[in-house]
Design a protein around this motif. Structure first.
Motif, PDB file in Angstrom:
ATOM      1  N   TRP A 226       0.965  -1.285   0.031  1.00  0.00           N
ATOM      2  CA  TRP A 226      -0.078   0.117  -0.195  1.00  0.00           C
ATOM      3  C   TRP A 226       0.572   1.453  -0.348  1.00  0.00           C
ATOM      4  CZ3 TRP A 226       0.939   2.748   4.105  1.00  0.00           C
ATOM      5  CH2 TRP A 226       1.905   2.135   5.531  1.00  0.00           C
ATOM      6  N   LEU A 227       2.038   0.793   0.569  1.00  0.00           N
ATOM      7  CA  LEU A 227       3.121   2.373   0.008  1.00  0.00           C
ATOM      8  C   LEU A 227       3.219   2.885  -0.800  1.00  0.00           C
ATOM      9  CD1 LEU A 227       4.900   4.472   1.752  1.00  0.00           C
ATOM     10  CD2 LEU A 227       6.826   2.499   1.917  1.00  0.00           C
ATOM     11  N   TRP A 228       3.945   2.106  -1.857  1.00  0.00           N
ATOM     12  CA  TRP A 228       4.119   2.026  -3.688  1.00  0.00           C
ATOM     13  C   TRP A 228       2.939   2.455  -3.692  1.00  0.00           C
ATOM     14  CZ3 TRP A 228       8.886   2.565  -3.148  1.00  0.00           C
ATOM     15  CH2 TRP A 228       9.716   2.039  -2.849  1.00  0.00           C
ATOM     16  N   GLY A 229       1.633   2.125  -3.360  1.00  0.00           N
ATOM     17  CA  GLY A 229       0.271   2.515  -4.634  1.00  0.00           C
ATOM     18  C   GLY A 229      -0.229   3.751  -3.950  1.00  0.00           C
ATOM     19  N   ALA A 230       0.947   4.386  -2.325  1.00  0.00           N
ATOM     20  CA  ALA A 230       0.449   5.950  -2.387  1.00  0.00           C
ATOM     21  C   ALA A 230       1.208   6.719  -2.675  1.00  0.00           C
ATOM     22  CB  ALA A 230       0.621   5.699  -0.784  1.00  0.00           C
ATOM     23  N   VAL A 231       2.715   5.787  -2.880  1.00  0.00           N
ATOM     24  CA  VAL A 231       3.428   6.710  -3.938  1.00  0.00           C
ATOM     25  C   VAL A 231       2.884   6.945  -5.408  1.00  0.00           C
ATOM     26  CG1 VAL A 231       6.426   6.723  -4.760  1.00  0.00           C
ATOM     27  CG2 VAL A 231       5.846   6.226  -2.033  1.00  0.00           C
ATOM     28  N   CYS A 232       3.017   5.978  -6.128  1.00  0.00           N
ATOM     29  CA  CYS A 232       2.669   5.217  -7.641  1.00  0.00           C
ATOM     30  C   CYS A 232       1.085   6.332  -7.448  1.00  0.00           C
ATOM     31  CB  CYS A 232       2.101   4.650  -8.116  1.00  0.00           C
ATOM     32  SG  CYS A 232       3.610   3.724  -8.382  1.00  0.00           S
ATOM     33  N   ALA A 233       0.554   7.169  -6.491  1.00  0.00           N
ATOM     34  CA  ALA A 233      -1.102   8.287  -7.006  1.00  0.00           C
ATOM     35  C   ALA A 233      -0.547   9.707  -6.376  1.00  0.00           C
ATOM     36  CB  ALA A 233      -1.697   7.635  -5.546  1.00  0.00           C
ATOM     37  N   VAL A 234      -0.019   9.508  -5.444  1.00  0.00           N
ATOM     38  CA  VAL A 234       0.982  11.113  -5.316  1.00  0.00           C
ATOM     39  C   VAL A 234       1.963  11.711  -6.867  1.00  0.00           C
ATOM     40  CG1 VAL A 234       2.511  12.192  -4.113  1.00  0.00           C
ATOM     41  CG2 VAL A 234       1.105  10.756  -2.806  1.00  0.00           C
ATOM     42  N   VAL A 235       2.456  10.614  -7.773  1.00  0.00           N
ATOM     43  CA  VAL A 235       3.675  11.021  -8.651  1.00  0.00           C
ATOM     44  C   VAL A 235       2.331  10.988  -9.737  1.00  0.00           C
ATOM     45  CG1 VAL A 235       5.011  10.044 -10.400  1.00  0.00           C
ATOM     46  CG2 VAL A 235       5.379   9.434  -8.019  1.00  0.00           C
ATOM     47  N   SER A 236       1.691  10.353  -9.892  1.00  0.00           N
ATOM     48  CA  SER A 236       0.627  11.212 -10.816  1.00  0.00           C
ATOM     49  C   SER A 236      -0.532  12.209 -10.927  1.00  0.00           C
ATOM     50  CB  SER A 236      -0.855   9.122 -10.794  1.00  0.00           C
ATOM     51  OG  SER A 236       0.010   8.222 -10.961  1.00  0.00           O
ATOM     52  N   LEU A 237      -0.806  12.224  -9.400  1.00  0.00           N
ATOM     53  CA  LEU A 237      -1.643  13.212  -9.174  1.00  0.00           C
ATOM     54  C   LEU A 237      -0.877  14.751  -9.510  1.00  0.00           C
ATOM     55  CD1 LEU A 237      -3.608  12.538  -5.711  1.00  0.00           C
ATOM     56  CD2 LEU A 237      -4.484  13.196  -7.883  1.00  0.00           C
ATOM     57  N   ALA A 238       0.676  14.652  -8.810  1.00  0.00           N
ATOM     58  CA  ALA A 238       1.591  15.799  -9.156  1.00  0.00           C
ATOM     59  C   ALA A 238       1.795  15.549 -10.842  1.00  0.00           C
ATOM     60  CB  ALA A 238       2.651  15.689  -8.456  1.00  0.00           C
ATOM     61  N   ALA A 239       1.832  14.500 -11.612  1.00  0.00           N
ATOM     62  CA  ALA A 239       2.014  14.971 -12.937  1.00  0.00           C
ATOM     63  C   ALA A 239       0.662  15.866 -13.656  1.00  0.00           C
ATOM     64  CB  ALA A 239       1.791  13.303 -13.346  1.00  0.00           C
ATOM     65  N   LEU A 240      -0.221  14.605 -14.094  1.00  0.00           N
ATOM     66  CA  LEU A 240      -1.593  15.374 -13.502  1.00  0.00           C
ATOM     67  C   LEU A 240      -1.984  17.295 -13.232  1.00  0.00           C
ATOM     68  CD1 LEU A 240      -4.847  12.956 -12.764  1.00  0.00           C
ATOM     69  CD2 LEU A 240      -3.515  12.940 -15.327  1.00  0.00           C
ATOM     70  N   ALA A 241      -1.429  17.267 -12.077  1.00  0.00           N
ATOM     71  CA  ALA A 241      -1.889  19.400 -11.805  1.00  0.00           C
ATOM     72  C   ALA A 241      -1.031  19.618 -12.748  1.00  0.00           C
ATOM     73  CB  ALA A 241      -1.470  19.039 -10.621  1.00  0.00           C
ATOM     74  N   LEU A 242       0.911  19.422 -12.576  1.00  0.00           N
ATOM     75  CA  LEU A 242       1.359  20.084 -13.890  1.00  0.00           C
ATOM     76  C   LEU A 242       0.864  19.839 -15.514  1.00  0.00           C
ATOM     77  CD1 LEU A 242       4.652  21.254 -14.439  1.00  0.00           C
ATOM     78  CD2 LEU A 242       5.626  18.993 -14.816  1.00  0.00           C
ATOM     79  N   GLY A 243       0.579  18.983 -15.840  1.00  0.00           N
ATOM     80  CA  GLY A 243      -0.593  19.564 -16.767  1.00  0.00           C
ATOM     81  C   GLY A 243      -1.694  19.837 -17.140  1.00  0.00           C
ATOM     82  N   ALA A 244      -1.767  20.055 -16.125  1.00  0.00           N
ATOM     83  CA  ALA A 244      -3.054  21.051 -16.262  1.00  0.00           C
ATOM     84  C   ALA A 244      -2.922  21.912 -16.070  1.00  0.00           C
ATOM     85  CB  ALA A 244      -4.039  20.621 -15.104  1.00  0.00           C
ATOM     86  N   TRP A 245      -1.767  22.828 -15.655  1.00  0.00           N
ATOM     87  CA  TRP A 245      -1.154  23.689 -15.253  1.00  0.00           C
ATOM     88  C   TRP A 245      -0.924  24.123 -16.401  1.00  0.00           C
ATOM     89  CZ3 TRP A 245       3.742  26.107 -15.890  1.00  0.00           C
ATOM     90  CH2 TRP A 245       4.347  27.370 -15.664  1.00  0.00           C
ATOM     91  N   LEU A 246      -0.299  23.920 -17.453  1.00  0.00           N
ATOM     92  CA  LEU A 246       0.767  23.614 -18.588  1.00  0.00           C
ATOM     93  C   LEU A 246      -0.325  23.733 -20.108  1.00  0.00           C
ATOM     94  CD1 LEU A 246       3.704  21.486 -18.387  1.00  0.00           C
ATOM     95  CD2 LEU A 246       3.734  23.728 -18.503  1.00  0.00           C
ATOM     96  N   MET A 247      -1.648  23.538 -19.385  1.00  0.00           N
ATOM     97  CA  MET A 247      -2.730  23.503 -20.400  1.00  0.00           C
ATOM     98  C   MET A 247      -3.483  24.487 -20.092  1.00  0.00           C
ATOM     99  SD  MET A 247      -6.116  20.620 -21.424  1.00  0.00           S
ATOM    100  CE  MET A 247      -7.097  21.746 -22.386  1.00  0.00           C
ATOM    101  N   LEU A 248      -3.780  25.155 -18.849  1.00  0.00           N
ATOM    102  CA  LEU A 248      -4.684  25.382 -18.269  1.00  0.00           C
ATOM    103  C   LEU A 248      -4.260  27.206 -18.051  1.00  0.00           C
ATOM    104  CD1 LEU A 248      -7.269  23.574 -16.982  1.00  0.00           C
ATOM    105  CD2 LEU A 248      -6.918  24.594 -19.442  1.00  0.00           C
ATOM    106  N   ARG A 249      -2.945  27.396 -18.093  1.00  0.00           N
ATOM    107  CA  ARG A 249      -2.185  28.692 -16.997  1.00  0.00           C
ATOM    108  C   ARG A 249      -2.184  29.960 -18.058  1.00  0.00           C
ATOM    109  NH1 ARG A 249       1.990  26.547 -20.861  1.00  0.00           N
ATOM    110  NH2 ARG A 249       3.455  27.477 -21.754  1.00  0.00           N
ATOM    111  N   PRO A 250      -2.823  30.743 -17.279  1.00  0.00           N
ATOM    112  CA  PRO A 250      -3.226  32.562 -18.140  1.00  0.00           C
ATOM    113  C   PRO A 250      -1.910  32.633 -19.039  1.00  0.00           C
ATOM    114  CG  PRO A 250      -2.932  32.050 -15.627  1.00  0.00           C
ATOM    115  CD  PRO A 250      -3.091  31.056 -16.010  1.00  0.00           C
ATOM    116  N   ALA A 251      -2.077  33.698 -20.030  1.00  0.00           N
ATOM    117  CA  ALA A 251      -1.041  33.932 -20.360  1.00  0.00           C
ATOM    118  C   ALA A 251      -0.534  35.726 -20.109  1.00  0.00           C
ATOM    119  CB  ALA A 251      -1.549  34.264 -22.266  1.00  0.00           C
ATOM    120  N   ALA A 252       0.642  35.794 -20.249  1.00  0.00           N
ATOM    121  CA  ALA A 252       1.008  36.783 -19.941  1.00  0.00           C
ATOM    122  C   ALA A 252       0.585  38.049 -19.907  1.00  0.00           C
ATOM    123  CB  ALA A 252       2.529  36.797 -19.138  1.00  0.00           C
ATOM    124  N   GLY A 253       0.587  38.083 -21.236  1.00  0.00           N
ATOM    125  CA  GLY A 253       0.166  38.953 -21.396  1.00  0.00           C
ATOM    126  C   GLY A 253      -1.447  39.717 -21.529  1.00  0.00           C
TER     127      GLY A 253
END
Length: 262
Positions: A226-253
């Motif tokens: 279950w520890l390795w399951g939790a680690v993989c879950a955290v990595v997955s959530l971090a990857a999704l958060a990064l991907g969503a931010w890269l897509m939806l981040r506001p433009a500097a302009g």
């Protein structure tokens, strides 16, 4: 002359709109909202659920490809991939060490999240989305020729590869952006809908019952499954958060435009 000038002005405006950071940010948000809305309809409207069922197979395909590609990354072997109509699959691979074998298991578990994150990032721009779909088609074509060894797996991979390449090479860039966004949303949802697999000791597939990926990780490098399951879950959530931010981040302009002028 006037007609030619008008056409040139329209083309110039179209080019500016395609590269304008504010317009890019707005389009990315609309694509995400539309992809999520279509997905919601597929799961809520009864007669559309038959269309939503094959989307589960896509997450299985990416999961198993994650195992195989993970094996190649650690210098191991990716022997073959099998998939069945119950939504299960197996990637037959080999690694040189216990740590390498654990990495292979983890690569499959986080594979859908990483793929979704990459898809979100590429969906930010229409041209990037086209490139992303071509990459999907090429990787799946390679897998079909060299790795996938069940008829069902070949059918699923062939459908996704063919559709991705068709839209990437023949359709308007808007459709490429929408399709990649839609596929990315499906993989992101699979991270949550199939998260129970991260916390189970056994797995039942078309090949029979055996230890789950996290249980194999526990056997290879120690620690509770279950520890390795939790680690993989955290990595997955971090990857999704990064991907969503890269897509939806506001433009500097857009930020600068909203700042009050004094």
């Amino acid at each position: 002359m006037d007609g030619g000038l008008s056409t040139s002005l329209k083309a110039a405006r179209g080019r500016r709109a395609a590269t304008d950071p504010i317009e890019t940010a707005r389009r990315a948000r609309w694509v995400f909202a539309l992809s999520a809305g279509v997905t919601l309809l597929l799961y809520l409207v009864p007669f559309l659920q038959v269309i939503g069922r094959p989307l589960i197979y896509i997450s299985t395909l990416v999961h198993e490809l994650g195992h195989g590609i993970g094996a190649l990354l650690v210098g191991g072997e990716f022997l073959k991939l099998e998939m069945w109509s119950d939504g299960s699959g197996v990637a037959h691979s080999a690694a040189r060490s216990a740590g390498g074998h654990a990495f292979v298991c983890a690569a499959g578990l986080v594979g859908p999240a990483v793929a979704a994150a990459g898809g979100f990032a590429l969906t930010r721009r229409r041209k990037w989305a086209r490139i992303g779909l071509v990459a999907i088609g090429v990787v799946l074509a390679w897998a079909m020729i060299f790795k996938i060894r069940t008829g069902f797996g070949l059918a699923i991979a062939g459908a996704v590869a063919g559709g991705s390449l068709l839209v990437a090479l023949r359709a308007h860039e808007d459709w490429a952006q929408l399709l990649l966004g839609f596929l990315s949303v499906q993989l992101a949802l699979a991270v949550f809908s199939r998260s129970d697999y991260l916390f189970t000791k056994s797995a039942e597939t078309g090949a029979g019952t055996g230890p789950s990926d996290v249980e194999i990780m526990s056997m290879m490098v120690g620690g509770p499954y279950w520890l390795w399951g939790a680690v993989c879950a955290v990595v997955s959530l971090a990857a999704l958060a990064l991907g969503a931010w890269l897509m939806l981040r506001p433009a500097a302009g857009l930020t600068a435009q909203r700042r009050p002028v004094r």
